[in-house]
Design a protein around this motif. Sequence first.
Motif, PDB file in Angstrom:
ATOM      1  N   PRO A  42       0.746  -1.224   0.707  1.00  0.00           N
ATOM      2  CA  PRO A  42      -0.269  -0.397   0.415  1.00  0.00           C
ATOM      3  C   PRO A  42       0.740   1.229  -0.059  1.00  0.00           C
ATOM      4  N   VAL A  43       2.173   0.955   1.254  1.00  0.00           N
ATOM      5  CA  VAL A  43       3.204   2.649   0.873  1.00  0.00           C
ATOM      6  C   VAL A  43       3.252   3.025  -0.171  1.00  0.00           C
ATOM      7  N   TRP A  44       3.856   1.715  -1.076  1.00  0.00           N
ATOM      8  CA  TRP A  44       4.354   2.397  -2.431  1.00  0.00           C
ATOM      9  C   TRP A  44       3.567   2.506  -3.684  1.00  0.00           C
ATOM     10  N   VAL A  45       2.356   1.940  -3.491  1.00  0.00           N
ATOM     11  CA  VAL A  45       1.074   2.017  -4.605  1.00  0.00           C
ATOM     12  C   VAL A  45       0.795   3.798  -4.137  1.00  0.00           C
ATOM     13  N   ALA A  46       0.809   3.782  -2.939  1.00  0.00           N
ATOM     14  CA  ALA A  46       0.055   5.373  -2.432  1.00  0.00           C
ATOM     15  C   ALA A  46       0.846   5.988  -3.118  1.00  0.00           C
ATOM     16  N   VAL A  47       2.016   5.741  -2.796  1.00  0.00           N
ATOM     17  CA  VAL A  47       3.053   6.979  -3.028  1.00  0.00           C
ATOM     18  C   VAL A  47       3.376   7.480  -4.356  1.00  0.00           C
ATOM     19  N   ASN A  48       3.925   6.128  -5.728  1.00  0.00           N
ATOM     20  CA  ASN A  48       3.622   6.199  -6.853  1.00  0.00           C
ATOM     21  C   ASN A  48       2.035   6.797  -7.353  1.00  0.00           C
ATOM     22  N   ALA A  49       0.877   6.601  -7.118  1.00  0.00           N
ATOM     23  CA  ALA A  49      -0.150   6.978  -7.477  1.00  0.00           C
ATOM     24  C   ALA A  49      -0.097   8.336  -7.210  1.00  0.00           C
ATOM     25  N   LEU A  50       0.028   8.919  -6.177  1.00  0.00           N
ATOM     26  CA  LEU A  50      -0.480   9.725  -5.734  1.00  0.00           C
ATOM     27  C   LEU A  50       0.629  10.745  -6.384  1.00  0.00           C
ATOM     28  N   MET A  51       2.178  10.283  -6.193  1.00  0.00           N
ATOM     29  CA  MET A  51       2.832  11.296  -7.550  1.00  0.00           C
ATOM     30  C   MET A  51       1.886  11.705  -8.683  1.00  0.00           C
ATOM     31  N   VAL A  52       1.659  10.485 -10.007  1.00  0.00           N
ATOM     32  CA  VAL A  52       1.305  10.882 -10.645  1.00  0.00           C
ATOM     33  C   VAL A  52      -0.500  11.572 -10.417  1.00  0.00           C
ATOM     34  N   LEU A  53      -0.944  11.637  -9.619  1.00  0.00           N
ATOM     35  CA  LEU A  53      -2.636  12.185  -9.824  1.00  0.00           C
ATOM     36  C   LEU A  53      -2.747  13.676  -9.400  1.00  0.00           C
ATOM     37  N   SER A  54      -1.291  13.880  -8.896  1.00  0.00           N
ATOM     38  CA  SER A  54      -1.086  15.335  -9.189  1.00  0.00           C
ATOM     39  C   SER A  54      -0.532  16.291  -9.180  1.00  0.00           C
ATOM     40  N   GLY A 462      17.330  -1.089  16.567  1.00  0.00           N
ATOM     41  CA  GLY A 462      17.496  -1.417  17.384  1.00  0.00           C
ATOM     42  C   GLY A 462      16.701  -1.835  18.169  1.00  0.00           C
ATOM     43  N   LEU A 463      15.629  -1.297  18.597  1.00  0.00           N
ATOM     44  CA  LEU A 463      14.316  -1.143  19.230  1.00  0.00           C
ATOM     45  C   LEU A 463      12.975  -2.657  18.832  1.00  0.00           C
ATOM     46  N   LEU A 464      12.526  -2.455  17.609  1.00  0.00           N
ATOM     47  CA  LEU A 464      11.979  -2.462  16.918  1.00  0.00           C
ATOM     48  C   LEU A 464      12.132  -3.641  15.702  1.00  0.00           C
ATOM     49  N   PRO A 465      13.199  -4.098  16.176  1.00  0.00           N
ATOM     50  CA  PRO A 465      12.862  -5.490  14.524  1.00  0.00           C
ATOM     51  C   PRO A 465      12.563  -5.709  13.799  1.00  0.00           C
ATOM     52  N   ARG A 466      11.427  -6.240  13.598  1.00  0.00           N
ATOM     53  CA  ARG A 466      10.344  -7.073  13.037  1.00  0.00           C
ATOM     54  C   ARG A 466       9.324  -5.237  12.293  1.00  0.00           C
ATOM     55  N   ALA A 467       9.627  -4.609  13.012  1.00  0.00           N
ATOM     56  CA  ALA A 467       9.392  -3.317  12.244  1.00  0.00           C
ATOM     57  C   ALA A 467      10.305  -2.291  11.657  1.00  0.00           C
ATOM     58  N   ALA A 468      11.256  -3.047  11.485  1.00  0.00           N
ATOM     59  CA  ALA A 468      12.322  -2.389  10.802  1.00  0.00           C
ATOM     60  C   ALA A 468      12.683  -2.161   9.407  1.00  0.00           C
ATOM     61  N   VAL A 469      11.697  -2.753   8.564  1.00  0.00           N
ATOM     62  CA  VAL A 469      11.297  -2.254   7.258  1.00  0.00           C
ATOM     63  C   VAL A 469      10.443  -0.764   7.151  1.00  0.00           C
ATOM     64  N   THR A 470       9.665  -0.435   8.709  1.00  0.00           N
ATOM     65  CA  THR A 470       9.203   0.785   8.312  1.00  0.00           C
ATOM     66  C   THR A 470      10.046   1.809   7.966  1.00  0.00           C
ATOM     67  N   ALA A 471      11.446   2.425   7.858  1.00  0.00           N
ATOM     68  CA  ALA A 471      12.242   2.952   7.895  1.00  0.00           C
ATOM     69  C   ALA A 471      11.917   3.511   6.463  1.00  0.00           C
ATOM     70  N   TRP A 472      11.581   2.223   5.240  1.00  0.00           N
ATOM     71  CA  TRP A 472      11.503   2.251   4.266  1.00  0.00           C
ATOM     72  C   TRP A 472      10.626   3.423   4.161  1.00  0.00           C
ATOM     73  N   ALA A 473       9.170   3.823   5.353  1.00  0.00           N
ATOM     74  CA  ALA A 473       8.092   4.037   4.981  1.00  0.00           C
ATOM     75  C   ALA A 473       8.546   5.601   5.162  1.00  0.00           C
ATOM     76  N   VAL A 474       9.543   5.752   6.044  1.00  0.00           N
ATOM     77  CA  VAL A 474       9.947   7.021   7.011  1.00  0.00           C
ATOM     78  C   VAL A 474      10.680   7.983   5.555  1.00  0.00           C
ATOM     79  N   ALA A 475      12.037   6.790   4.697  1.00  0.00           N
ATOM     80  CA  ALA A 475      12.509   7.643   3.709  1.00  0.00           C
ATOM     81  C   ALA A 475      11.840   8.042   2.521  1.00  0.00           C
ATOM     82  N   GLY A 476      10.093   7.417   2.538  1.00  0.00           N
ATOM     83  CA  GLY A 476      10.135   8.098   0.995  1.00  0.00           C
ATOM     84  C   GLY A 476       8.658   8.826   1.671  1.00  0.00           C
TER      85      GLY A 476
END
Length: 541
Positions: A42-54, A462-476
């Motif tokens: 959903p994050v990848w799709v939303a970011v891409n779609a928002l870029m196009v539709l805006s 370090g604190l939430l290793p299973r949620a570390a992938v959300t760092a991509w959402a921060v960068a995005g």
Amino acid sequence: MTATADATSTTSFAARTGGARRLAGTGTLLRFALRRDRVLIPVWVAVNALMVLSMPGTLKGLYGTAAERADLMRQMETNSSLRALVGPVFDDSLGALTAWRVGLYAGALAAVMSLLIVVRHTRDEEESGRQEVVASGMVGRRAPLTAALLAAAVANAVLALLVAVGLAGQGAAGAPALGLGVAGVGMLFATTAAIVAQLTESARLARGLTAAVLGGAFVLRAAGDSATDDGSSVLTWVSPLGWLENLRAFAGERWWVLLLVVGAAVAQGVVAYALAGRRDLGMSFLPTRPGPAAGRLGTAGALAWRLQLGNVLGWSIGFLLAGVVYGGMTEGAADLVGDNAQARDIIERMGGQAGVTDAFVSAMVGMLGLVAALYVVASVLRLSGEETSGRAEPVLAGAVGRLRWAAGHLVIAFGGAALIMLLAGLGFAAGYGQDFGAILGACLVQLPAVWVIGGAAVLLHGLLPRAAVTAWAVAGAVLLLGWVGPALDVPQSVLDVSPFGHLPKLPAGEMSWTPVLVLLLIAGALVAAGLAGLRRRDLTT
């Protein structure tokens, strides 16, 4: 006659059931893949779609009259550097300008999303050992690959639908053409990733090689478009991104180009399935080259460097080339903007209130800094990959502490960010041909904000290793704010949520050390907190 018919019937039945057995469990694996990627997709799709539709609204404000749009087309015909960056313009309608401005980048983002999905649910699963456990049940040999490709297809189908519906007002034919073109490029690189995942033993290498193919496609298309103003170059037609461009959404659609995309994706899919049926689980056609057990790999830092060397080299070459391209565009920036007050305002919001040329330099350098944040996140999250794959455990079982092990990767992450920004500055100065010191300083001043994003990734690991992938959402989110925010006239208070919003607007702006030092302190605090969490928690396996 009856015996022959019975034998034929038995053979056909065996073939059908054999094919069904090879795909057994595909539906369950697909549901599991979509559940695991319930945030990523959903994050990848939303970011891409928002870029196009805006973009139509933004372009309407920038080029509201037919004369302004005609002038833009004339400028693009003579500016080969800009054509290399975003491609040629085929029509002056808002729909055609939208496809021109963001079509290539939407296709590239769809490709990155697709390759991440496919590699994650194929080679990543084998490398971690989870696929072996799954295969011990009633799961067909080709079910994991099929489920991975179907997950990528679901993501690209949703993206195509959003683009088609969102741009329907710009053209009844152009909207679905652009949506299908972007999704088609995504699926083409999904099948590319499926092939590469069979060839390599490492998920990291599979992602890197597929990304390199995408980078090569962009370079070929850029070289072709810089030579011609109508997308007719042979180099453009060699690249899948060139196919997306030559689909000509909203400009007399060439529907037959979609057949090229579909044909290439199907052909690559057939190759991937053939390779998958000819290798053992966990093996590959290109075995990993064994390395020395001592010498250069005698320390944790040396091992980290060995593991991340290819990543650093790829990003370094990309940033150097991007700097050269942006530098070559700088001389024509003022001519492209001309008397367009809206375009000037957007560039000044991104790059400061200096002259258009200096503001353009600052804006482009800022974009490079935003992309460098993606590098630092990928490099930091290599720690998570080492943990989940089980490779970190034998290293830490020896005389290597956790902080020493992590430091090797973090030095490469944060030092590599400095290296690629330095190379971007050198390339930018070479392409521009002047203001060497000022441009280099403008690139390096981006580092505190880049390091803050890297620090956030360290904290999550370090604190939430299973949620570390959300760092991509921060960068995005930071990338989206920096790229689309100024064009949408987002309030400055919202733009300031990003650490990049607090940096001085060099080269023309005044240097201010206070925000730079504050960002450095924040980055240091985030890293320290993340390492403290790493010391106290169990390893993720």
